[in-house]
Design an enzyme around this catalytic site. Structure first.
Site, PDB file in Angstrom:
ATOM      1  N   LEU A  47      54.000  18.612  71.515  1.00  9.02           N
ATOM      2  CA  LEU A  47      53.139  19.759  71.263  1.00  9.02           C
ATOM      3  C   LEU A  47      52.506  19.717  69.870  1.00  9.02           C
ATOM      4  O   LEU A  47      51.305  19.956  69.717  1.00  9.02           O
ATOM      5  CB  LEU A  47      53.940  21.051  71.448  1.00  9.02           C
ATOM      6  N   ASP A  77      56.285  15.073  60.096  1.00  9.34           N
ATOM      7  CA  ASP A  77      57.343  14.761  61.054  1.00  9.34           C
ATOM      8  C   ASP A  77      58.502  14.142  60.296  1.00  9.34           C
ATOM      9  O   ASP A  77      58.314  13.592  59.196  1.00  9.34           O
ATOM     10  CB  ASP A  77      56.854  13.806  62.142  1.00  9.34           C
ATOM     11  N   ASN A  98      55.627  24.440  63.616  1.00  8.81           N
ATOM     12  CA  ASN A  98      55.982  23.999  64.962  1.00  8.81           C
ATOM     13  C   ASN A  98      57.295  23.233  65.035  1.00  8.81           C
ATOM     14  O   ASN A  98      57.912  23.170  66.101  1.00  8.81           O
ATOM     15  CB  ASN A  98      54.839  23.112  65.489  1.00  8.81           C
ATOM     16  N   TYR A 126      68.843  28.532  69.728  1.00  5.87           N
ATOM     17  CA  TYR A 126      67.396  28.391  69.929  1.00  5.87           C
ATOM     18  C   TYR A 126      66.746  29.737  70.242  1.00  5.87           C
ATOM     19  O   TYR A 126      65.707  30.094  69.671  1.00  5.87           O
ATOM     20  CB  TYR A 126      67.165  27.397  71.065  1.00  5.87           C
ATOM     21  N   LYS A 148      63.975  31.638  67.938  1.00  6.11           N
ATOM     22  CA  LYS A 148      62.634  31.910  68.450  1.00  6.11           C
ATOM     23  C   LYS A 148      62.331  33.402  68.484  1.00  6.11           C
ATOM     24  O   LYS A 148      61.188  33.818  68.232  1.00  6.11           O
ATOM     25  CB  LYS A 148      62.474  31.290  69.838  1.00  6.11           C
TER      26      LYS A 148
END
Length: 298
Positions: free
Chosen positions: A17, A36, A89, A155, A159
């Site tokens: 993504l 990254d 992200n 997670y 989020k």
């Protein structure tokens, strides 16, 4: 929709993504700081952007620390002279049910998703405020954060926190003309592949087969590239009046999520006893109680 002259940071953009976001932003004219933890993946994204005529540079770092966040912002300023957009992200998974989740499993996910978005957001906000020309911050959420997800305590908590963080930043940064929103993507990715119901669909997708229409429509499940147009729009001038929102996209579906709201209240003179609470629950609140977990597919 053009982003010429704009500079964007995209964390976790070496693959999947994040890579799709970085490439789409560059294709629209933005200069991109690719980030990254894997140097080869970051280099490939940069190479693909520059080969297509775009501008990009790489910062290899694991997000989470203030130092990594500062390095990303400084790369934007030194390489391209400004900063306009942050797409936070980067993420990892460490799935375990509650009674099997270790401290390390929990901390790794919270550090990358939640702390990483916080440190990058703070560094970006400082630079954008000093620049005094507005800006865009986009945090990447998940349906797990909206509805909960079995085996994903870490997670889902991270989020959900990111959506609350975006809403808070939308208030704090409004006077500076900086918007803050959350995107809730649903796309085939290595993370999606860990969900048994989607493993085969992901394998077929990687093998070059199409995504069945029923998954694109009923499950809002598409490719990473299906999500990228929402990122481009949120980075653009046209979305300048959009802030504090949670917007979902995947496959053929675009979604606006609600803010938490009060479903019902009841008052009792002098306070409540446990027995009164039980009675109020059964008579007033229980019919309005919401189900746990995601809604059933259409």
């Amino acid at each position: 929709m053009r982003l010429d002259g704009r500079v964007a940071i995209v964390t976790g953009s070496g693959r999947s993504l994040g890579r799709a976001y970085a490439i789409a932003l560059a294709a629209a004219g933005a200069s991109v700081v690719v980030n990254d933890v894997d140097a080869d993946s970051a280099a490939r994204t940069v190479a693909d952007i520059t080969a297509a005529g775009g501008a990009a540079t790489a910062v290899v770092a694991a997000v989470g620390t203030a130092e990594a966040a500062e390095a990303l912002v400084q790369a934007a300023l030194s390489e391209f002279g400004r900063l306009d957009v942050l797409i936070a992200n980067a993420g990892v998974l460490r799935d375990r049910v509650l009674w099997k989740m270790s401290d390390d499993d929990f901390d790794a996910v919270i550090t990358t998703h939640l702390r990483g978005s916080f440190t990058c957001g703070r560094a970006a906000a400082i630079a954008l405020r000093e620049q005094d020309q507005g800006g865009r911050i986009v945090l990447i959420g998940s349906p797990a954060g909206q509805f909960g997800s079995f085996g994903q305590t870490n997670y889902a908590a991270a989020k959900a926190g990111l959506v609350a963080m975006a809403r808070t930043w939308s208030l704090e940064l409004a006077r500076a003309g900086i918007t803050a929103n959350a995107v809730i993507p649903t796309a085939l990715s290595p993370m999606t592949a860990t969900i048994p119901a989607y493993t085969q669909v992901y394998e077929d997708f990687v093998a070059g087969k199409g995504i069945p229409e029923s998954y694109r429509r009923d499950h809002a499940l598409g490719s990473p590239e299906d999500v990228a147009p929402l990122i481009v729009w949120l980075a653009s001038e046209l979305s300048g009046d959009v802030t504090g929102q949670a917007l979902g996209i995947g496959g053929d579906r675009l979604t606006l999520y609600s803010h938490p709201d009060v479903l019902a209240t009841a008052d009792s003179d002098g306070g409540w006893s446990a027995a009164q609470i039980d009675e109020a629950w059964r008579e007033r609140f229980a019919p309005l109680a919401q189900r746990s977990g995601p809604p059933a597919s259409d």
